[in-house]
Design a protein around this motif. Structure first.
Motif, PDB file in Angstrom:
ATOM      1  N   SER A 225      -3.575   8.360   6.828  1.00 40.96           N
ATOM      2  CA  SER A 225      -3.593   8.860   5.453  1.00 40.96           C
ATOM      3  C   SER A 225      -2.487   8.207   4.607  1.00 40.96           C
ATOM      4  CB  SER A 225      -3.418  10.385   5.499  1.00 40.96           C
ATOM      5  OG  SER A 225      -3.396  10.881   4.207  1.00 40.96           O
ATOM      6  N   ASP A 226      -1.303   8.061   5.207  1.00 38.02           N
ATOM      7  CA  ASP A 226      -0.185   7.425   4.490  1.00 38.02           C
ATOM      8  C   ASP A 226      -0.528   5.998   4.065  1.00 38.02           C
ATOM      9  OD1 ASP A 226       1.254   9.680   4.889  1.00 38.02           O
ATOM     10  OD2 ASP A 226       2.542   8.882   6.478  1.00 38.02           O
ATOM     11  N   SER A 227      -1.356   5.332   4.878  1.00 42.35           N
ATOM     12  CA  SER A 227      -1.656   3.919   4.595  1.00 42.35           C
ATOM     13  C   SER A 227      -2.437   3.752   3.288  1.00 42.35           C
ATOM     14  CB  SER A 227      -2.420   3.293   5.762  1.00 42.35           C
ATOM     15  OG  SER A 227      -3.753   3.738   5.765  1.00 42.35           O
ATOM     16  N   LYS A 228      -2.979   4.859   2.768  1.00 43.56           N
ATOM     17  CA  LYS A 228      -3.713   4.768   1.498  1.00 43.56           C
ATOM     18  C   LYS A 228      -2.794   4.359   0.347  1.00 43.56           C
ATOM     19  CE  LYS A 228      -6.991   8.390   2.801  1.00 43.56           C
ATOM     20  NZ  LYS A 228      -7.455   9.752   2.514  1.00 43.56           N
ATOM     21  N   GLU A 229      -1.492   4.491   0.575  1.00 45.86           N
ATOM     22  CA  GLU A 229      -0.525   4.156  -0.478  1.00 45.86           C
ATOM     23  C   GLU A 229      -0.145   2.676  -0.497  1.00 45.86           C
ATOM     24  OE1 GLU A 229       0.357   6.323  -2.828  1.00 45.86           O
ATOM     25  OE2 GLU A 229      -1.105   7.567  -1.777  1.00 45.86           O
ATOM     26  N   ARG A 230      -0.639   1.887   0.468  1.00 48.76           N
ATOM     27  CA  ARG A 230      -0.258   0.460   0.497  1.00 48.76           C
ATOM     28  C   ARG A 230      -0.758  -0.226  -0.774  1.00 48.76           C
ATOM     29  NH1 ARG A 230       2.250   2.663   3.543  1.00 48.76           N
ATOM     30  NH2 ARG A 230       1.932   2.858   5.784  1.00 48.76           N
ATOM     31  N   PRO A 231       0.063  -1.141  -1.295  1.00 55.01           N
ATOM     32  CA  PRO A 231      -0.327  -1.804  -2.547  1.00 55.01           C
ATOM     33  C   PRO A 231      -1.552  -2.704  -2.386  1.00 55.01           C
ATOM     34  CG  PRO A 231       1.667  -2.784  -1.637  1.00 55.01           C
ATOM     35  CD  PRO A 231       1.360  -1.590  -0.791  1.00 55.01           C
ATOM     36  N   PHE A 232      -2.110  -3.051  -3.523  1.00 58.09           N
ATOM     37  CA  PHE A 232      -3.355  -3.824  -3.593  1.00 58.09           C
ATOM     38  C   PHE A 232      -3.300  -5.121  -2.770  1.00 58.09           C
ATOM     39  CE2 PHE A 232      -5.992  -6.756  -6.403  1.00 58.09           C
ATOM     40  CZ  PHE A 232      -7.192  -6.395  -5.815  1.00 58.09           C
ATOM     41  N   ASP A 233      -2.191  -5.847  -2.855  1.00 61.31           N
ATOM     42  CA  ASP A 233      -2.147  -7.136  -2.144  1.00 61.31           C
ATOM     43  C   ASP A 233      -2.198  -6.946  -0.627  1.00 61.31           C
ATOM     44  OD1 ASP A 233       0.400  -6.047  -2.199  1.00 61.31           O
ATOM     45  OD2 ASP A 233       1.433  -7.969  -2.290  1.00 61.31           O
ATOM     46  N   ARG A 234      -1.605  -5.838  -0.169  1.00 62.40           N
ATOM     47  CA  ARG A 234      -1.628  -5.575   1.279  1.00 62.40           C
ATOM     48  C   ARG A 234      -3.052  -5.208   1.721  1.00 62.40           C
ATOM     49  NH1 ARG A 234       3.657  -3.737   3.005  1.00 62.40           N
ATOM     50  NH2 ARG A 234       2.734  -2.809   4.857  1.00 62.40           N
ATOM     51  N   VAL A 235      -3.763  -4.477   0.876  1.00 57.67           N
ATOM     52  CA  VAL A 235      -5.150  -4.122   1.205  1.00 57.67           C
ATOM     53  C   VAL A 235      -5.983  -5.402   1.283  1.00 57.67           C
ATOM     54  CG1 VAL A 235      -7.186  -2.793   0.530  1.00 57.67           C
ATOM     55  CG2 VAL A 235      -4.908  -1.870   0.078  1.00 57.67           C
ATOM     56  N   LEU A 236      -5.756  -6.287   0.317  1.00 63.90           N
ATOM     57  CA  LEU A 236      -6.492  -7.564   0.309  1.00 63.90           C
ATOM     58  C   LEU A 236      -6.245  -8.341   1.602  1.00 63.90           C
ATOM     59  CD1 LEU A 236      -6.187  -9.276  -3.194  1.00 63.90           C
ATOM     60  CD2 LEU A 236      -8.244  -8.552  -1.999  1.00 63.90           C
ATOM     61  N   PHE A 237      -4.997  -8.358   2.027  1.00 64.65           N
ATOM     62  CA  PHE A 237      -4.626  -9.049   3.273  1.00 64.65           C
ATOM     63  C   PHE A 237      -5.319  -8.386   4.459  1.00 64.65           C
ATOM     64  CE2 PHE A 237      -1.463  -8.892   6.839  1.00 64.65           C
ATOM     65  CZ  PHE A 237      -1.630 -10.197   7.277  1.00 64.65           C
ATOM     66  N   ALA A 238      -5.302  -7.035   4.457  1.00 70.73           N
ATOM     67  CA  ALA A 238      -5.833  -6.270   5.586  1.00 70.73           C
ATOM     68  C   ALA A 238      -7.336  -6.444   5.773  1.00 70.73           C
ATOM     69  CB  ALA A 238      -5.498  -4.787   5.409  1.00 70.73           C
ATOM     70  N   LEU A 239      -8.044  -6.808   4.697  1.00 67.67           N
ATOM     71  CA  LEU A 239      -9.495  -6.972   4.806  1.00 67.67           C
ATOM     72  C   LEU A 239      -9.869  -8.032   5.847  1.00 67.67           C
ATOM     73  CD1 LEU A 239     -10.626  -6.891   1.053  1.00 67.67           C
ATOM     74  CD2 LEU A 239     -10.755  -5.051   2.735  1.00 67.67           C
ATOM     75  N   GLY A 240      -8.937  -8.961   6.088  1.00 70.06           N
ATOM     76  CA  GLY A 240      -9.185  -9.958   7.123  1.00 70.06           C
ATOM     77  C   GLY A 240     -10.081 -11.094   6.679  1.00 70.06           C
ATOM     78  N   ILE A 241     -10.041 -11.435   5.394  1.00 72.07           N
ATOM     79  CA  ILE A 241     -10.827 -12.568   4.897  1.00 72.07           C
ATOM     80  C   ILE A 241     -10.253 -13.833   5.534  1.00 72.07           C
ATOM     81  CG2 ILE A 241     -11.565 -13.849   2.843  1.00 72.07           C
ATOM     82  CD1 ILE A 241     -10.877 -11.287   1.218  1.00 72.07           C
ATOM     83  N   ARG A 242     -11.111 -14.660   6.071  1.00 70.21           N
ATOM     84  CA  ARG A 242     -10.591 -15.864   6.748  1.00 70.21           C
ATOM     85  C   ARG A 242      -9.825 -16.741   5.775  1.00 70.21           C
ATOM     86  NH1 ARG A 242     -14.506 -19.122  10.421  1.00 70.21           N
ATOM     87  NH2 ARG A 242     -12.640 -20.381  10.560  1.00 70.21           N
ATOM     88  N   GLN A 243      -8.730 -17.273   6.240  1.00 74.62           N
ATOM     89  CA  GLN A 243      -7.828 -18.155   5.477  1.00 74.62           C
ATOM     90  C   GLN A 243      -6.946 -17.392   4.485  1.00 74.62           C
ATOM     91  OE1 GLN A 243      -7.960 -20.977   6.776  1.00 74.62           O
ATOM     92  NE2 GLN A 243     -10.061 -21.270   7.428  1.00 74.62           N
ATOM     93  N   VAL A 244      -7.158 -16.080   4.375  1.00 72.68           N
ATOM     94  CA  VAL A 244      -6.345 -15.310   3.429  1.00 72.68           C
ATOM     95  C   VAL A 244      -5.299 -14.499   4.193  1.00 72.68           C
ATOM     96  CG1 VAL A 244      -6.345 -13.559   1.611  1.00 72.68           C
ATOM     97  CG2 VAL A 244      -8.211 -15.208   1.745  1.00 72.68           C
ATOM     98  N   GLY A 245      -4.104 -15.040   4.265  1.00 72.97           N
ATOM     99  CA  GLY A 245      -2.987 -14.330   4.884  1.00 72.97           C
ATOM    100  C   GLY A 245      -2.188 -13.635   3.803  1.00 72.97           C
ATOM    101  N   LEU A 246      -0.942 -13.277   4.111  1.00 75.03           N
ATOM    102  CA  LEU A 246      -0.115 -12.545   3.153  1.00 75.03           C
ATOM    103  C   LEU A 246       0.085 -13.326   1.860  1.00 75.03           C
ATOM    104  CD1 LEU A 246       2.821 -10.871   5.098  1.00 75.03           C
ATOM    105  CD2 LEU A 246       1.136  -9.783   3.622  1.00 75.03           C
ATOM    106  N   HIS A 247       0.344 -14.609   2.024  1.00 71.23           N
ATOM    107  CA  HIS A 247       0.653 -15.445   0.877  1.00 71.23           C
ATOM    108  C   HIS A 247      -0.555 -15.544  -0.062  1.00 71.23           C
ATOM    109  CE1 HIS A 247       2.787 -18.498  -1.329  1.00 71.23           C
ATOM    110  NE2 HIS A 247       1.752 -19.300  -1.236  1.00 71.23           N
TER     111      HIS A 247
END
Length: 393
Positions: A225-247
């Motif tokens: 439940s706490d993880s719902k507070e992660r910012p947008f860029d972290r969610v984007l990273f977490a989706l696991g799109i290939r070639q898309v890391g943190l940067h």
DNA sequence: GCCACAGGCTGATATGGCTC
DNA sequence: GAGCCATATCAGCCTGTGGC
């Protein structure tokens, strides 16, 4: 001495051929133009390859691992070593039953250096790359120009597990308590089929799992439940799109204010972002064309994750255009905090040192990045100086 | 097209803390 | 006490990007 010198520290000889004077961050300083650091050779050990196993990663890449007879080396016992890919196996000609020489690269990573040919068992056969996925038995593919072999079945149970682990890992949604073993159990029990299902889990369901109880189950639900507070860029990273890391995720989040906007965008629009090229752009577009991915995003949306963000107003950016590399441990910041601070002040965080690096922030027990930074004449700063730099804002 | 650089991916071990 | 998780550190390979 401008003409160069040799010096020795704790038995390590450093040879500096000559210096040049450079403007580094407003200060004129002398840096070695050419230098060699002589280091102790890595310690080696001899052992036997019991088996060559193939593991499946979240992207479907199938990687060979040498399972070794455990052998002590440089303070630890080595039982496994990555063989990277089928080409590496061929290059080393390593086979099950072979006696091999191993060493720890940088005193950390176990590595097979070579095979002791004269000790090879008579009946040994060359290692063959598998034709089918070791987990789901789907056929494996190897694309032209790629070294890796891949399991193409996106529903492969191991890929599913790895994607969920990746989603939960510290640099993504940072869900404490959701590691490999718990993910395995959740998937095996049929409670979770993708990372979107995590948010509909109930404590009573989790409680029934092995080594879970009245304390850990609510803790896990609360962490999810706490993880719902992660910012947008972290969610984007977490989706696991290939070639898309943190940067890359940060770059996308800086251009698109919501996942809906990103999903609607064309490859050309994505390509217009600096540092994003056609491969990444294509990968992002492909991700959002997949119905299954859209369904999972729907679950995340219903769960209330941050799939959008307000446009950030740009304040003073004292570290604008400055590239930082972190090595060693800092006492006041975790790596993540230090990285976030650098980025929030306009700086760029990199994982490897090059001539373009402006600062190498060295904490306790720095690694080889510090050596490289010194050799390249990169400005080294300690924690105090790092604090001063970031306070200037 | 080549090259340097940076990031992504996968993999390794050790240790301390937490939970059962 | 056993087992798992988080954390820390880094290597090696591959690939993507941008500049020349």
């Amino acid at each position: 001495n401008r003409d160069g010198l040799d010096y020795e520290v704790d038995g390590i000889v450093v040879k500096i051929d000559s210096f040049e004077y450079r403007e580094v961050l407003g200060e004129t300083t002398s840096v070695p133009r050419w230098a060699i650091a002589y280091k102790y050779p890595a310690r080696q050990a001899t052992t036997v390859v019991d088996e060559i196993k193939w593991s499946v990663g979240r992207t479907g890449v199938v990687t060979p691992i040498a399972i070794l007879k455990p052998v002590p080396l440089s303070g630890s016992t080595i039982g496994r070593a990555t063989l990277h890919n089928a080409d590496e196996i061929k290059r080393l000609d390593v086979r099950e039953g072979d006696t091999v020489i191993i060493e720890k690269g940088g005193e950390v990573i176990p590595k097979v250096v070579k095979v002791v040919a004269e000790k090879r068992p008579r009946k040994s056969k060359p290692a063959r790359r598998p034709a089918k996925c070791p987990i789901c038995s789907s056929p494996l593919a190897r694309y032209e120009g790629e070294v890796a072999i891949r399991c193409e079945n996106v529903s492969c149970p191991m890929q599913v597990r790895r994607r969920i682990e990746y989603f939960a890992c510290r640099s993504a949604m940072d869900i404490t308590g959701l590691g490999t073993v718990v993910v395995d159990q959740l998937v095996s029990a049929g409670l979770v089929k993708d990372y979107g299902d995590l948010y509909s889990l109930k404590a009573e369901q989790v409680e029934s799992l092995e080594r879970m109880g009245k304390k850990s189950a609510p803790n896990l639900i609360s962490a999810i439940s706490d993880s719902k507070e992660r910012p947008f860029d972290r969610v984007l990273f977490a989706l696991g799109i290939r070639q898309v890391g943190l940067h890359a995720a940060r770059l996308l989040a800086s251009r698109f204010s919501s996942i809906a906007e990103l999903a609607r965008s064309t490859a050309e629009e994505i390509l217009s972002i600096e540092d994003i090229g056609p491969i990444i752009a294509k990968s992002v577009v492909k991700f959002f064309q997949d119905e299954a991915n859209l369904r999972v995003i729907g679950k995340l949306k219903r769960a209330g994750l941050k799939l959008s963000q307000k446009r950030k107003r740009k304040g003073r950016l004292p570290l604008k255009n400055k590239t930082f590399v972190l090595t060693g441990a800092l006492s006041r910041y975790t790596r993540e905090q230090a990285g976030d601070l650098i980025v929030s002040l306009g700086g760029k965080l990199s994982t490897s040192v090059s001539r373009k690096t402006d600062y190498c922030v060295a904490g306790e027990n720095p690694g080889s990045k510090l050596d490289k930074a010194k050799a390249l004449g990169v400005k080294i700063v300690d924690e105090e100086e790092f604090k001063r730099l970031t306070k200037k804002s």
